[in-house]
Design an enzyme around this catalytic site. Structure first.
Site, PDB file in Angstrom:
ATOM      1  N   HIS A 240       0.812  -1.224   0.000  1.00 44.06           N
ATOM      2  CA  HIS A 240       0.000   0.000   0.000  1.00 44.06           C
ATOM      3  C   HIS A 240       0.846   1.275   0.000  1.00 44.06           C
ATOM      4  O   HIS A 240       1.889   1.357   0.634  1.00 44.06           O
ATOM      5  CB  HIS A 240      -0.934   0.010   1.220  1.00 44.06           C
ATOM      6  CG  HIS A 240      -0.197   0.033   2.539  1.00 44.06           C
ATOM      7  ND1 HIS A 240       0.186   1.196   3.162  1.00 44.06           N
ATOM      8  CD2 HIS A 240       0.227  -0.981   3.336  1.00 44.06           C
ATOM      9  CE1 HIS A 240       0.803   0.911   4.294  1.00 44.06           C
ATOM     10  NE2 HIS A 240       0.842  -0.405   4.422  1.00 44.06           N
ATOM     11  N   ASN A 241       0.376   2.248  -0.761  1.00 41.38           N
ATOM     12  CA  ASN A 241       0.968   3.587  -0.824  1.00 41.38           C
ATOM     13  C   ASN A 241       2.380   3.620  -1.391  1.00 41.38           C
ATOM     14  O   ASN A 241       3.113   4.597  -1.196  1.00 41.38           O
ATOM     15  CB  ASN A 241       0.955   4.254   0.557  1.00 41.38           C
ATOM     16  CG  ASN A 241      -0.460   4.449   1.072  1.00 41.38           C
ATOM     17  OD1 ASN A 241      -0.894   3.720   1.964  1.00 41.38           O
ATOM     18  ND2 ASN A 241      -1.181   5.395   0.500  1.00 41.38           N
TER      19      ASN A 241
END
Length: 339
Positions: A240-241
């Site tokens: 994620h991210n």
């Protein structure tokens, strides 16, 4: 289906110079050792020069400096490997399905479809999806709600795009890849894991190529981002991210933890692991099996993997490594005596 071009036609399309008979027909690409009549091969490394004497190819792609090693038909170019890539595109025989929406596909009534779309058997296209001109959705793909797919993309069978994923133009995603699955977000409440909803998206630029069996997580709050021209091999995990800069290449089996930012034109070797919340500057190269624990701030080549060697040598070195703390303490004591 076999693609056929004359050597002269190939030269014009890839910007090379013809040596010999430009009217010969080329129907395939092969290695120096296995090429036969009708094939074109290439010489990109000096180590293969000695194989040219027995080569049966109709033509060879080579640099001007290597012409003395080949007396037959040739395409002469500054970069033989790049020329080979372009020639292979001209001769590619990958099947191209005709534009049609299969009767077994499930397409929501409010999906927006461009021109010349292909949706193969048993694909599922959910509400609010937008698909650009000339895109191919393979069999058994699942496209979640509000996904946007650009022009001329190809999703091979069994690709899954979760909701709100954005895909640019001219992208390819190979079978078994999942884009937009939840990031690994949990809070601990007295030894019980409480799931944190992943509210970000995955945004992917133009001309991105993603290999088979790769997983790309959606962001927790902000988006996971892949810029234009990124290429990712098979069996990689992007958490994620993560943000990956333009034209960065990531080899097979790489694991990138959450909130990593990778610059432009980087190269990440196979089976490497990148620790969370670090940054990799532009033009950095990480060799295979490296474990990157800290940010890299200067371009260059970085390594940490231990090459394989005989078991006897490895056991000896490992035994010595286990004694390194004792050696350090002895050196430290000797330094104090000298002082």
């Amino acid at each position: 289906m076999t693609a056929t071009h004359t050597l002269r036609e190939l030269a014009e399309r890839v910007g090379a110079t013809v040596i010999g008979d430009g009217d010969i027909s080329i129907t395939g690409v092969a290695s120096v050792r296995h090429a036969r009549l009708g094939d074109i091969t290439f010489l990109a490394e000096r180590a293969y020069r000695n194989q040219l004497a027995d080569c049966q190819a109709s033509a060879v792609i080579l640099a001007e400096s290597d012409q003395v090693y080949w007396t037959g038909n040739a395409l002469v170019t500054r970069n033989p490997y790049l020329c080979y890539a372009k020639v292979a595109q001209c001769l590619e025989t990958t099947p191209q399905p005709r534009p049609v929406i299969s009767a077994t596909a499930v397409v929501a009534p409010d999906v927006t479809l461009g021109d010349n779309i292909t949706i193969e058997d048993y694909a599922v296209i959910e509400s609010g999806v937008q698909i650009g001109d000339g895109t191919i959705i393979g069999a058994h793909c699942t496209i979640g709600e509000r996904v946007k797919i650009g022009h001329r993309c190809r999703l091979w069978p069994q690709v899954t795009l979760y909701h709100n994923v954005t895909l640019g133009d001219d992208c390819r995603i190979h079978s078994g890849t999942v884009v937009g699955s939840d990031g690994f977000g949990f809070a601990n409440d007295r030894n019980q894991w409480i799931r944190i909803p992943q509210l970000g998206r995955v945004t992917i630029g133009n001309r991105v190529d993603i290999g088979a069996g790769t997983t790309i997580d959606r962001g927790t709050l902000e988006d996971t981002q892949l810029a234009d021209g990124v290429i990712i091999d098979n069996q990689c995990h992007i958490a994620h991210n993560v943000v990956i800069g333009a034209h960065t290449a990531i080899a097979g089996g790489v694991i990138i933890a959450g909130r990593v930012k990778i610059g432009q034109y980087c190269r990440i070797g196979g089976a490497s692991v990148l620790n969370s919340a670090i940054e990799i500057c532009d033009y950095a190269a990480v060799t295979g099996m490296a474990m990157v624990m800290r940010s890299i701030t200067e371009k260059g080549v970085y390594s940490s993997g231990i090459p394989a060697e005989s078991n006897a040598v490895w056991r000896k070195k490992t035994a010595q490594l286990l004694k390194i703390d004792q050696l350090y303490q002895r050196v430290k004591a000797l330094e104090q005596i000298i002082k």
